[in-house]
Design an enzyme around this catalytic site. Structure first.
Site, PDB file in Angstrom:
ATOM      1  CE1 TYR A  32     -74.347  22.302  -9.766  1.00 54.66           C
ATOM      2  CE2 TYR A  32     -76.349  21.341  -8.890  1.00 54.66           C
ATOM      3  CZ  TYR A  32     -75.315  22.242  -8.782  1.00 54.66           C
ATOM      4  OH  TYR A  32     -75.254  23.079  -7.698  1.00 54.66           O
ATOM      5  NE  ARG A  51     -79.332  27.440 -13.316  1.00 55.39           N
ATOM      6  CZ  ARG A  51     -79.733  27.469 -12.057  1.00 55.39           C
ATOM      7  NH1 ARG A  51     -79.614  28.570 -11.350  1.00 55.39           N
ATOM      8  NH2 ARG A  51     -80.264  26.403 -11.491  1.00 55.39           N
ATOM      9  NE  ARG A 100     -56.179  14.119 -14.727  1.00 63.55           N
ATOM     10  CZ  ARG A 100     -55.197  15.000 -14.586  1.00 63.55           C
ATOM     11  NH1 ARG A 100     -54.042  14.811 -15.195  1.00 63.55           N
ATOM     12  NH2 ARG A 100     -55.364  16.071 -13.834  1.00 63.55           N
ATOM     13  CE  LYS A 149     -77.914  24.236 -10.562  1.00 61.90           C
ATOM     14  NZ  LYS A 149     -77.559  24.592  -9.181  1.00 61.90           N
ATOM     15  CD  GLU A 181     -74.190  32.205  -5.191  1.00 64.12           C
ATOM     16  OE1 GLU A 181     -75.353  32.033  -5.594  1.00 64.12           O
ATOM     17  OE2 GLU A 181     -73.190  32.048  -5.906  1.00 64.12           O
TER      18      GLU A 181
HETATM   19  N1  PLP Z   1     -76.625  29.751  -5.690  1.00 66.57           N
HETATM   20  C1  PLP Z   1     -75.921  28.612  -5.703  1.00 66.57           C
HETATM   21  C2  PLP Z   1     -74.452  28.678  -5.434  1.00 66.57           C
HETATM   22  C3  PLP Z   1     -76.552  27.380  -5.941  1.00 66.57           C
HETATM   23  O1  PLP Z   1     -75.825  26.237  -5.958  1.00 66.57           O
HETATM   24  C4  PLP Z   1     -77.955  27.362  -6.160  1.00 66.57           C
HETATM   25  C5  PLP Z   1     -78.641  26.104  -6.409  1.00 66.57           C
HETATM   26  O2  PLP Z   1     -78.091  25.030  -6.312  1.00 66.57           O
HETATM   27  C6  PLP Z   1     -78.658  28.581  -6.140  1.00 66.57           C
HETATM   28  C7  PLP Z   1     -77.965  29.763  -5.917  1.00 66.57           C
HETATM   29  C8  PLP Z   1     -80.153  28.635  -6.375  1.00 66.57           C
HETATM   30  O3  PLP Z   1     -80.442  28.432  -7.733  1.00 66.57           O
HETATM   31  P1  PLP Z   1     -81.862  27.792  -8.181  1.00 66.57           P
HETATM   32  O4  PLP Z   1     -82.897  28.724  -7.637  1.00 66.57           O
HETATM   33  O5  PLP Z   1     -81.801  27.812  -9.657  1.00 66.57           O
HETATM   34  O6  PLP Z   1     -81.937  26.429  -7.567  1.00 66.57           O
END
Ligand code: PLP
Length: 285
Positions: A32, A51, A100, A149, A181
């Site tokens: 996403y 990305r 599935r 992501k 993070e």
């Molecule tokens: N880290 C994580 C785990 C995230 O889910 C996100 C955004 O959803 C970010 C960092 C920040 O990324 P961006 O600046 O591309 O939104």
């Protein structure tokens, strides 16, 4: 009633349907992106598109036919839903196979592509940006490839709820004693004018906002160090903040109950927020 995008069609939100066999639903086999909209324009679209292509490629997921048209689709949704400030959520899954199966389906199973808008009037004027947010620390129990992501967001979602239960706004995840993070954002501290944030690797998502903020900081002659840090170091820092596409630069004023610096949003976070918003608005498309 929103207009949403589903596999080539613009539909009223209550008419958009995805199969129960969709691998996004059954296996969280999807990726996403979230792109912000300010003044009707897209913020950092190129970064999010790049990305997305990388996430698809890392998971050997087919590139959907509409990939080259994504900018137009985003813009059409902004127009159709009359969005001034808000977000566009995009999700691509490996599609719905006949049954599935852990093995990937054959190439004739097309990816599912969904986009919808979220209206957030005054997104850049959030009251939290003035007061700062409070975070708790939690063990990082997410999967190993956090640089992709993917929609596997169960643990980040649990973390957000743990923070709320503790009367805070978010959680910083810790692995081997070091902060990775936030649940949906990148984490930073400031020590003696130096901006410190974890280096890139498989352990964190490579934030599009992170890349832009660090670029602007360096252009403004601010000192940046990309390395990991502990919660104790963060609690002892002069400032802390987070970045993401939808919160921009957001000050953090408390970590596990300890005030950071003065316990008020710091000057560097405030300045970076201003620079980020100014520059991003100029480049918005
Ligand atoms: N880290 C994580 C785990 C995230 O889910 C996100 C955004 O959803 C970010 C960092 C920040 O990324 P961006 O600046 O591309 O939104």
């Amino acid at each position: 009633m929103r207009t949403v995008y589903l596999n080539g069609d613009y539909l009223p939100e209550n008419e958009a349907r995805v199969s129960i066999f969709d691998r996004g639903f059954l296996m969280a086999d999807g990726v996403y992106e979230v792109t912000s909209v300010l003044d009707g324009k897209l913020i950092d679209f190129a970064g999010h598109a790049k990305r997305l292509a990388r996430s698809l490629s890392e998971l050997d997921m087919q590139t959907p036919d509409c990939m080259d048209d994504l900018l137009n689709i985003h813009r059409e949704l902004v127009r159709a839903n009359d969005i001034t400030d808000g977000m566009i959520y995009l999700q691509i899954t490996r599609g719905a196979a006949a049954d599935r199966d852990f093995a990937y389906p054959s190439a004739d199973v097309k990816p599912t592509v969904v986009l919808f808008t979220q209206n957030k009037p005054g997104l850049a004027d959030s009251p939290a940006a003035k007061t700062g947010i409070k975070v708790i620390s939690i063990a990082d129990q997410r999967r190993a490839r956090r640089d992709i992501k993917t929609v596997q967001l169960q643990f980040p979602s649990m973390g957000k709820m743990m923070a709320k239960a503790a009367g805070c706004d978010d959680a910083w995840m810790v692995e081997d004693g070091h902060v990775t993070e936030g649940t949906s954002n990148n984490a930073y501290i400031v020590k003696g004018n130096k901006i410190i944030t974890r280096h890139l690797g498989n352990e964190i998502l490579h934030g599009i906002t992170r890349a832009a903020v660090l670029r602007f900081a360096r252009e403004a002659q601010m000192e940046v160090e990309e390395r990991s840090f502990t919660i104790a170091e963060a609690q002892d820092a002069d400032e802390a903040f987070i970045t993401s596409a939808s919160t921009f630069v957001m000050p953090v004023v408390e970590i596990d109950g300890a005030a950071v610096g003065s316990g008020k949003p710091g000057d560097i976070a405030a300045r970076l927020r201003e620079i980020y918003l100014d520059e991003s608005r100029k480049m918005a498309i």
